[in-house]
Design a protein around this motif. Structure first.
Motif, PDB file in Angstrom:
ATOM      1  N   LEU A 145      24.977  34.220  44.891  1.00 44.47           N
ATOM      2  CA  LEU A 145      25.786  33.066  44.510  1.00 44.47           C
ATOM      3  C   LEU A 145      27.235  33.486  44.305  1.00 44.47           C
ATOM      4  CD1 LEU A 145      23.331  31.300  42.034  1.00 44.47           C
ATOM      5  CD2 LEU A 145      24.003  30.474  44.300  1.00 44.47           C
ATOM      6  N   ALA A 146      27.435  34.601  43.631  1.00 46.58           N
ATOM      7  CA  ALA A 146      28.797  35.089  43.387  1.00 46.58           C
ATOM      8  C   ALA A 146      29.525  35.346  44.700  1.00 46.58           C
ATOM      9  CB  ALA A 146      28.749  36.352  42.539  1.00 46.58           C
ATOM     10  N   ARG A 147      28.860  36.002  45.627  1.00 47.10           N
ATOM     11  CA  ARG A 147      29.479  36.283  46.925  1.00 47.10           C
ATOM     12  C   ARG A 147      29.865  34.978  47.616  1.00 47.10           C
ATOM     13  NH1 ARG A 147      25.436  38.288  49.792  1.00 47.10           N
ATOM     14  NH2 ARG A 147      25.317  40.083  48.424  1.00 47.10           N
ATOM     15  N   ALA A 148      28.962  34.014  47.611  1.00 45.50           N
ATOM     16  CA  ALA A 148      29.229  32.729  48.248  1.00 45.50           C
ATOM     17  C   ALA A 148      30.359  31.972  47.541  1.00 45.50           C
ATOM     18  CB  ALA A 148      27.959  31.879  48.262  1.00 45.50           C
ATOM     19  N   LEU A 149      30.515  32.228  46.243  1.00 46.66           N
ATOM     20  CA  LEU A 149      31.556  31.561  45.460  1.00 46.66           C
ATOM     21  C   LEU A 149      32.851  32.368  45.407  1.00 46.66           C
ATOM     22  CD1 LEU A 149      29.260  30.330  42.563  1.00 46.66           C
ATOM     23  CD2 LEU A 149      30.434  28.879  44.252  1.00 46.66           C
ATOM     24  N   LYS A 150      32.887  33.474  46.161  1.00 46.79           N
ATOM     25  CA  LYS A 150      34.080  34.321  46.242  1.00 46.79           C
ATOM     26  C   LYS A 150      34.509  34.850  44.872  1.00 46.79           C
ATOM     27  CE  LYS A 150      35.691  31.866  50.369  1.00 46.79           C
ATOM     28  NZ  LYS A 150      34.420  31.940  50.956  1.00 46.79           N
ATOM     29  N   THR A 151      33.514  35.307  44.125  1.00 45.84           N
ATOM     30  CA  THR A 151      33.758  35.898  42.813  1.00 45.84           C
ATOM     31  C   THR A 151      32.812  37.069  42.653  1.00 45.84           C
ATOM     32  OG1 THR A 151      34.087  35.386  40.463  1.00 45.84           O
ATOM     33  CG2 THR A 151      32.175  34.359  41.536  1.00 45.84           C
ATOM     34  N   SER A 152      32.794  37.654  41.474  1.00 44.63           N
ATOM     35  CA  SER A 152      31.887  38.769  41.204  1.00 44.63           C
ATOM     36  C   SER A 152      30.765  38.295  40.283  1.00 44.63           C
ATOM     37  CB  SER A 152      32.646  39.933  40.569  1.00 44.63           C
ATOM     38  OG  SER A 152      33.255  39.512  39.364  1.00 44.63           O
ATOM     39  N   PRO A 153      29.612  38.945  40.350  1.00 45.72           N
ATOM     40  CA  PRO A 153      28.485  38.518  39.524  1.00 45.72           C
ATOM     41  C   PRO A 153      28.814  38.457  38.030  1.00 45.72           C
ATOM     42  CG  PRO A 153      27.725  40.053  41.181  1.00 45.72           C
ATOM     43  CD  PRO A 153      29.231  40.040  41.256  1.00 45.72           C
ATOM     44  N   ASP A 154      29.600  39.413  37.547  1.00 42.31           N
ATOM     45  CA  ASP A 154      29.913  39.412  36.116  1.00 42.31           C
ATOM     46  C   ASP A 154      30.666  38.156  35.692  1.00 42.31           C
ATOM     47  OD1 ASP A 154      32.098  40.716  37.612  1.00 42.31           O
ATOM     48  OD2 ASP A 154      33.044  40.909  35.638  1.00 42.31           O
ATOM     49  N   GLN A 155      31.440  37.559  36.600  1.00 39.26           N
ATOM     50  CA  GLN A 155      32.176  36.343  36.260  1.00 39.26           C
ATOM     51  C   GLN A 155      31.253  35.145  36.054  1.00 39.26           C
ATOM     52  OE1 GLN A 155      35.568  36.107  35.518  1.00 39.26           O
ATOM     53  NE2 GLN A 155      35.152  38.310  35.494  1.00 39.26           N
ATOM     54  N   LEU A 156      30.058  35.209  36.612  1.00 35.88           N
ATOM     55  CA  LEU A 156      29.091  34.119  36.414  1.00 35.88           C
ATOM     56  C   LEU A 156      28.313  34.290  35.113  1.00 35.88           C
ATOM     57  CD1 LEU A 156      27.675  33.697  40.031  1.00 35.88           C
ATOM     58  CD2 LEU A 156      29.573  32.474  38.928  1.00 35.88           C
ATOM     59  N   LEU A 157      28.519  35.414  34.435  1.00 37.11           N
ATOM     60  CA  LEU A 157      27.811  35.693  33.196  1.00 37.11           C
ATOM     61  C   LEU A 157      28.701  35.570  31.959  1.00 37.11           C
ATOM     62  CD1 LEU A 157      25.877  38.847  34.426  1.00 37.11           C
ATOM     63  CD2 LEU A 157      25.007  36.509  34.269  1.00 37.11           C
ATOM     64  N   VAL A 158      29.956  35.213  32.173  1.00 35.02           N
ATOM     65  CA  VAL A 158      30.921  35.106  31.083  1.00 35.02           C
ATOM     66  C   VAL A 158      31.024  33.650  30.638  1.00 35.02           C
ATOM     67  CG1 VAL A 158      33.336  35.441  30.431  1.00 35.02           C
ATOM     68  CG2 VAL A 158      32.219  37.059  31.980  1.00 35.02           C
ATOM     69  N   PRO A 159      30.834  33.392  29.337  1.00 41.83           N
ATOM     70  CA  PRO A 159      30.982  32.006  28.852  1.00 41.83           C
ATOM     71  C   PRO A 159      32.372  31.468  29.181  1.00 41.83           C
ATOM     72  CG  PRO A 159      30.005  33.388  27.159  1.00 41.83           C
ATOM     73  CD  PRO A 159      30.468  34.302  28.272  1.00 41.83           C
ATOM     74  N   GLN A 160      32.419  30.230  29.630  1.00 43.80           N
ATOM     75  CA  GLN A 160      33.689  29.600  29.990  1.00 43.80           C
ATOM     76  C   GLN A 160      34.431  29.150  28.748  1.00 43.80           C
ATOM     77  OE1 GLN A 160      34.558  29.356  33.451  1.00 43.80           O
ATOM     78  NE2 GLN A 160      32.876  30.808  33.337  1.00 43.80           N
ATOM     79  N   ARG A 161      35.733  29.341  28.763  1.00 44.03           N
ATOM     80  CA  ARG A 161      36.579  28.839  27.670  1.00 44.03           C
ATOM     81  C   ARG A 161      36.867  27.381  27.917  1.00 44.03           C
ATOM     82  NH1 ARG A 161      41.208  33.105  26.112  1.00 44.03           N
ATOM     83  NH2 ARG A 161      40.029  34.997  26.459  1.00 44.03           N
ATOM     84  N   LYS A 162      36.927  26.638  26.863  1.00 40.59           N
ATOM     85  CA  LYS A 162      37.276  25.230  26.973  1.00 40.59           C
ATOM     86  C   LYS A 162      38.770  25.108  27.231  1.00 40.59           C
ATOM     87  CE  LYS A 162      33.349  23.650  24.843  1.00 40.59           C
ATOM     88  NZ  LYS A 162      32.333  23.018  25.458  1.00 40.59           N
ATOM     89  N   GLY A 163      39.147  24.272  28.206  1.00 38.38           N
ATOM     90  CA  GLY A 163      40.536  23.985  28.435  1.00 38.38           C
ATOM     91  C   GLY A 163      41.244  24.883  29.438  1.00 38.38           C
ATOM     92  N   ARG A 164      40.669  26.038  29.769  1.00 41.42           N
ATOM     93  CA  ARG A 164      41.287  26.936  30.750  1.00 41.42           C
ATOM     94  C   ARG A 164      40.290  27.273  31.829  1.00 41.42           C
ATOM     95  NH1 ARG A 164      45.170  31.576  29.091  1.00 41.42           N
ATOM     96  NH2 ARG A 164      45.056  31.586  31.336  1.00 41.42           N
ATOM     97  N   SER A 165      40.733  27.250  33.038  1.00 40.68           N
ATOM     98  CA  SER A 165      39.871  27.564  34.165  1.00 40.68           C
ATOM     99  C   SER A 165      40.088  28.992  34.598  1.00 40.68           C
ATOM    100  CB  SER A 165      40.169  26.627  35.333  1.00 40.68           C
ATOM    101  OG  SER A 165      39.455  27.018  36.462  1.00 40.68           O
ATOM    102  N   SER A 166      38.991  29.731  34.831  1.00 38.34           N
ATOM    103  CA  SER A 166      39.111  31.096  35.326  1.00 38.34           C
ATOM    104  C   SER A 166      38.835  31.171  36.812  1.00 38.34           C
ATOM    105  CB  SER A 166      38.133  32.013  34.567  1.00 38.34           C
ATOM    106  OG  SER A 166      36.809  31.602  34.790  1.00 38.34           O
TER     107      SER A 166
END
Length: 80
Positions: free
Chosen positions: A58-79
């Motif tokens: 999924l990370a590869r398909a989303l052009k990101t790294s696997p660790d980025q899919l495991l980090v809680p998202q901050r409210k109000g800012r997009s990573s």
């Protein structure tokens, strides 16, 4: 430390946010990741506990790294 449901929800939110940020449909993401569309839907709803191999796909398909899919998202800012 988050319980198992917590990390599943983190992955669900991260996948959904990244997919929408790229303008992909669930079907598009599924094709790129080599999984079924219903699997992507289950991941995004937090009803599927996916393996690390699937997280990597999924990370590869989303052009990101696997660790980025495991980090809680901050409210109000997009990573993505």
């Amino acid at each position: 430390m988050e319980d198992e449901t917590g990390i599943i929800d983190v992955v669900a939110a991260a996948v959904r946010k990244a997919r929408k940020g790229l303008g992909l449909s669930q079907e598009d993401l599924a094709l790129e990741a080599g999984v079924d569309r219903t699997y992507v839907s289950q991941v995004e709803r937090g009803t599927r506990n996916c393996t690390i191999v699937i997280v990597a796909r999924l990370a590869r398909a989303l052009k990101t790294s696997p660790d980025q899919l495991l980090v809680p998202q901050r409210k109000g800012r997009s990573s993505f």
